[in-house]
Design an enzyme around this catalytic site. Structure first.
Site, short mmCIF file in Angstrom:
data_model
loop_
_atom_site.label_atom_id
_atom_site.label_comp_id
_atom_site.label_asym_id
_atom_site.label_seq_id
_atom_site.Cartn_x
_atom_site.Cartn_y
_atom_site.Cartn_z
N ASP A 112 0.83 -1.21 0.00
CA ASP A 112 0.00 0.00 0.00
C ASP A 112 0.87 1.27 0.00
O ASP A 112 2.00 1.25 0.46
CB ASP A 112 -0.92 -0.02 1.23
CG ASP A 112 -2.10 0.91 1.09
OD1 ASP A 112 -2.36 1.39 -0.04
OD2 ASP A 112 -2.78 1.16 2.10
N HIS B 273 2.70 3.37 -8.82
CA HIS B 273 2.53 1.94 -9.12
C HIS B 273 3.75 1.42 -9.91
O HIS B 273 4.24 0.33 -9.64
CB HIS B 273 1.26 1.70 -9.93
CG HIS B 273 0.00 2.12 -9.21
ND1 HIS B 273 -0.27 1.76 -7.91
CD2 HIS B 273 -1.07 2.87 -9.61
CE1 HIS B 273 -1.44 2.28 -7.54
NE2 HIS B 273 -1.94 2.96 -8.56
N LEU C 1 9.84 -21.32 -5.01
CA LEU C 1 8.99 -20.33 -4.34
C LEU C 1 7.63 -20.28 -5.02
O LEU C 1 7.56 -20.23 -6.25
CB LEU C 1 9.65 -18.93 -4.41
CG LEU C 1 8.78 -17.73 -4.04
CD1 LEU C 1 8.42 -17.75 -2.56
CD2 LEU C 1 9.50 -16.41 -4.37
C1 IPE Z 1 -5.46 -2.75 -0.28
O1 IPE Z 1 -5.13 -1.41 -0.41
C2 IPE Z 1 -5.39 -3.43 -1.59
C3 IPE Z 1 -4.05 -3.49 -2.20
C4 IPE Z 1 -2.93 -3.12 -1.65
C5 IPE Z 1 -4.02 -4.05 -3.51
P1 IPE Z 1 -6.24 -0.28 -0.54
O2 IPE Z 1 -5.51 1.00 -0.69
O3 IPE Z 1 -7.21 -0.61 -1.60
O4 IPE Z 1 -6.98 -0.38 0.87
P2 IPE Z 1 -7.92 0.66 1.61
O5 IPE Z 1 -8.97 1.07 0.63
O6 IPE Z 1 -7.05 1.81 2.01
O7 IPE Z 1 -8.44 -0.08 2.79
C1 IPE Z 2 -1.55 0.25 -3.38
O1 IPE Z 2 -1.32 1.62 -3.39
C2 IPE Z 2 -1.72 -0.32 -4.76
C3 IPE Z 2 -3.10 -0.67 -5.10
C4 IPE Z 2 -4.12 -0.67 -4.28
C5 IPE Z 2 -3.34 -1.05 -6.48
P1 IPE Z 2 -2.51 2.66 -3.40
O2 IPE Z 2 -2.84 2.98 -4.82
O3 IPE Z 2 -3.63 2.17 -2.59
O4 IPE Z 2 -1.82 3.90 -2.71
P2 IPE Z 2 -2.49 4.91 -1.69
O5 IPE Z 2 -3.08 4.11 -0.59
O6 IPE Z 2 -3.52 5.67 -2.46
O7 IPE Z 2 -1.37 5.76 -1.23
MG MG Z 3 -4.11 2.36 -0.60
#
Ligand code: IPE
Ligand code: IPE
Ligand code: MG
Length: 239
Positions: A18, A35, A129
Site C-alpha cells: 500500500d 505503481h 517459491l
Molecule cells: C489494499 O489497499 C489493496 C491493495 C494493496 C491491492 P487499498 O488501498 O485498496 O486499501 P484501503 O482502501 O485503504 O483499505
Molecule cells: C496500493 O497503493 C496499490 C493498489 C491498491 C493497487 P494505493 O494505490 O492504494 O496507494 P495509496 O493508498 O492511495 O497511497
Molecule cells: Mg491504498
C-alpha cells in the site's frame, strides 16, 4: 546472508503493498508513477524471499474493491500488470518461481486472463517459491466461494463432515500454509479484506514506509522483527 536466524523465518509471508498513490503525490507525480515505482519493490522482495528459501509469498496487488477507482488508473494498472508478467516470466523460469493467481481471474479482460494462465502454466512445475498474486481478490468472496463448493460436494456425497481441513482446501490457497507474517506498508492498520480466514494467527507488521520505498533492507527488518515475536496460539507464555 542478511544475518537472519533461518530457524525463525516465516514459511509464508503476505504483503499488502500500500501507499503507491501517496508516494507519487508527495513527488507531485501522477498516481500511476507510484505503481510503476512499486514494481521495483516487488522485484526486491521476491528476490530476497527466494534467496532466504521462504517457500510462499502472497502479494496483494488489486482488490475486488479497487475496481471502483478512476477508470484511467485501473486501465493503467492492468497495462502495468501485463508488462510485469511479460518481463518477469523468464526470471520466474530461471529462478524456479511458481506463479499463481488468487482472486477472480474472470474479472480481467480476456488477453490479460490468457497471459495470467500462460504464466501459471509455464511455471507450474517450479518448486523454489510459490508467488501468489492477489488480483481482484476479496477475502469474503473467497470464503463464500468455498462455502458454495462445499455445499455442492456435500450434495454429491464427496464430503460427509465439515471441518477446518475440508473447508480450507476449497480456498484459493488450498493446501498452502497460512501466512505467518503479514506486512502492510504506508501505516494503515487494517486488513482491507485480505486473507480473512488464513490470517487467524498471523503476526502483523505495519510500517509507515510507502510501498515504492519498501526495499530489501526494510523487508529484512520486518523478517527480523518476526523472529523476535512470541507466538502463543492461545497457550500460556513458556519460560
Ligand atoms: C489494499 O489497499 C489493496 C491493495 C494493496 C491491492 P487499498 O488501498 O485498496 O486499501 P484501503 O482502501 O485503504 O483499505
Ligand atoms: C496500493 O497503493 C496499490 C493498489 C491498491 C493497487 P494505493 O494505490 O492504494 O496507494 P495509496 O493508498 O492511495 O497511497
Ligand atoms: Mg491504498
Amino acid at each position: 546472508m542478511h544475518s537472519l536466524d533461518h530457524e525463525k523465518l516465516p514459511a509464508h509471508v503476505a504483503i499488502i503493498m500500500d501507499g503507491n498513490g501517496r508516494w507519487a503525490k508527495l513527488r507531485n507525480l501522477p498516481r500511476i508513477e507510484g505503481h510503476i515505482a512499486g514494481v521495483e519493490s516487488v522485484r526486491d522482495v521476491v528476490t530476497i524471499t527466494r534467496e532466504l528459501r521462504i517457500p510462499y509469498l502472497t502479494l496483494y496487488a488489486f482488490s475486488k474493491e479497487n475496481w471502483v477507482r478512476p477508470k484511467d488508473e485501473v486501465r493503467k494498472l492492468l497495462e502495468l500488470l501485463g508488462i510485469y508478467l511479460d518481463k518477469e516470466l523468464p526470471l520466474m523460469l530461471e529462478k524456479g518461481i511458481r506463479f499463481n493467481v488468487i482472486g477472480e481471474k474472470a474479472d480481467f479482460p480476456g488477453t490479460l486472463q490468457a497471459k495470467l494462465v500462460e504464466v501459471m502454466k509455464k511455471t507450474a512445475r517450479n518448486r523454489d517459491l510459490v508467488l501468489n498474486l492477489a488480483l481482484s481478490y476479496s477475502g469474503r468472496k473467497e470464503i463464500l466461494n468455498a462455502v458454495t463448493r462445499l455445499i455442492e460436494d456435500v450434495k454429491k456425497g464427496v464430503v460427509k463432515r465439515i471441518d477446518e481441513r475440508v473447508f480450507r482446501k476449497r480456498l484459493y490457497t488450498g493446501s498452502m500454509p497460512d501466512p505467518d507474517l503479514l506486512i502492510r506498508t504506508s501505516g494503515e492498520m487494517r486488513l482491507s479484506n485480505f486473507l480473512l480466514w488464513q490470517m487467524a494467527y498471523t503476526e502483523i507488521y505495519v510500517t509507515d514506509t510507502f510501498w515504492p520505498d519498501f526495499k530489501g533492507d526494510q523487508y529484512v527488518a520486518a523478517l527480523r522483527e518476526f523472529g523476535r515475536r512470541e507466538r502463543r496460539f492461545g497457550r500460556v507464555k513458556e519460560d
